[in-house]
Design an enzyme around this catalytic site. Structure first.
Site, PDB file in Angstrom:
ATOM      1  NE  ARG A  37       5.155   6.456   6.283  1.00 14.48           N
ATOM      2  CZ  ARG A  37       4.900   7.019   5.090  1.00 14.48           C
ATOM      3  NH1 ARG A  37       5.312   8.257   4.818  1.00 14.48           N
ATOM      4  NH2 ARG A  37       4.218   6.374   4.173  1.00 14.48           N
ATOM      5  CG  ASP A  55       4.623  -0.412  14.694  1.00 15.01           C
ATOM      6  OD1 ASP A  55       4.014  -1.379  14.181  1.00 15.01           O
ATOM      7  OD2 ASP A  55       5.846  -0.230  14.553  1.00 15.01           O
ATOM      8  CG  ASN A  81      -5.389  -0.590   3.273  1.00 14.05           C
ATOM      9  OD1 ASN A  81      -5.532  -0.992   2.119  1.00 14.05           O
ATOM     10  ND2 ASN A  81      -4.313   0.107   3.645  1.00 14.05           N
ATOM     11  CE1 TYR A 153       0.584  -9.799   2.326  1.00 14.64           C
ATOM     12  CE2 TYR A 153       0.158 -11.279   0.481  1.00 14.64           C
ATOM     13  CZ  TYR A 153      -0.042 -10.065   1.110  1.00 14.64           C
ATOM     14  OH  TYR A 153      -0.865  -9.120   0.548  1.00 14.64           O
ATOM     15  CE  LYS A 157      -2.975  -9.566   4.004  1.00 10.67           C
ATOM     16  NZ  LYS A 157      -3.629  -8.249   4.161  1.00 10.67           N
ATOM     17  CB  VAL A 184      -1.768  -2.856  -7.873  1.00 10.93           C
ATOM     18  CG1 VAL A 184      -2.950  -3.274  -8.718  1.00 10.93           C
ATOM     19  CG2 VAL A 184      -2.140  -2.801  -6.402  1.00 10.93           C
ATOM     20  CB  THR A 186       1.370  -0.466  -3.429  1.00  6.32           C
ATOM     21  OG1 THR A 186       1.504  -1.861  -3.145  1.00  6.32           O
ATOM     22  CG2 THR A 186      -0.046  -0.173  -3.893  1.00  6.32           C
TER      23      THR A 186
END
Ligand SMILES: NC(=O)c1ccc[n+]([C@@H]2O[C@H](COP(=O)([O-])OP(=O)(O)OC[C@H]3O[C@@H](n4cnc5c(N)ncnc54)[C@H](OP(=O)(O)O)[C@@H]3O)[C@@H](O)[C@H]2O)c1
Length: 256
Positions: A37, A55, A81, A153, A157, A184, A186
């Site tokens: 990556r 990772d 991020n 999740y 957050k 959005v 992604t």
């Protein structure tokens, strides 16, 4: 010109933030989960100063990411991020026996915050889904409850906001804020996500580098360059400390 490190910058909002920062003339260090990556993103953003590799679902690799970053010298801003899925169908244990969502979204930003030399600014990516999430600090790692990916999740957050606000309180010399980018399209958001992709990465960039007085604050929550109310649970200092203590117990690293 600022120097900014962005986790999870091989794709999505992290990559877009890196490209915007470079367009604005700032220095950027990228981060990718593995060498393959890193190779991909180095082709997309050849102007970046460096790419660190690791990772974030692995505690040992997260430590290595922090070491690589510290070897590159002090940063003006770090953007936390990197994140994983809001509807993981399974707990999906990491090599450390933790749910992947918790390891990447909660524990990794905690560890990197504690281990990377303090920058001037810290930015944490949260989500609108943190609103109304329950903290469940007695079962952070989902050993007592039946798995629910959306809830895991949302909790993670909320943890990111608690972490941002705890750091703002403990480190008054650092500007530490959280934000939601909007839902959005992604890789994470999925093709049908309705919010404005062109606005999604701008708040993290603005909080990292802007001299706009509205960005030079700490312990605040943002959406599309504006202050926004965070869930009131994130302001609870006892819960902030409990989260820090729980993370310390899991990884053995104290927040200085
Ligand atoms: N998109 C949305 O609608 C939305 C809404 C609210 C909040 N957010 C938040 O915004 C942030 C960015 O999300 P995004 O939409 O840009 O997601 P994305 O397109 O899936 O990108 C996530 C980035 O994190 C990296 N990453 C994931 N797991 C990793 C790991 N274990 N180790 C190292 N890197 C890892 C990914 O690497 P690879 O490229 O190798 O997968 C990628 O670079 C996340 O924190 C997310 O929670 C997004």
């Amino acid at each position: 010109m600022a120097r900014v490190f962005i986790t999870g910058s091989s794709d999505g909002l992290g990559l877009m933030a890196a490209q915007l920062l470079i367009e604005q003339g700032h220095g950027v260090v990228l981060h990718a989960r593995n060498e393959a990556r890193a190779g991909d993103v180095n082709k997309l953003v050849p102007q970046a100063e460096a790419t660190v590799v690791g990772d974030l679902s692995s505690m040992s690799q997260t430590r290595s990411v922090a070491e690589q970053v510290n070897r590159l010298g002090r940063f003006d801003a770090v953007i936390h991020n990197a994140g994983v899925g809001y509807r993981e169908p399974r707990r999906d244990d990491t090599e450390d026996g933790l749910p992947r969502v918790f390891a990447v979204n909660t524990l990794a930003p905690y560890m990197l915050t504690a281990l990377i030399e303090k920058p001037h600014r810290l930015v944490y990516l949260s989500s609108g889904m943190h609103h109304g999430a329950h903290l469940n600090l007695s079962d952070l790692t989902w050993t007592k409850r039946r798995w629910n990916g959306a809830q895991a999740y949302a909790e993670s957050k909320l943890h990111d906001v608690l972490l941002a606000f705890a750091v703002a309180r403990r480190w008054p010399e650092v500007l530490s804020n959280a934000l939601e980018p909007g839902w959005v399209p992604t890789k994470m958001g999925g093709a049908g996500a309705p919010d404005d992709m062109d606005k999604a990465h701008r708040t993290q960039v603005w909080l990292a580098v802007s001299e706009d007085p509205a960005a030079l604050v700490t312990g605040e929550y943002f959406y599309h360059l504006r202050r926004h109310a965070a869930d009131p649970a994130a302001r609870d200092e006892k819960q902030q400390e409990a989260l820090l203590n729980a993370c310390q117990a899991l990884c053995g690293i104290a927040l200085p």
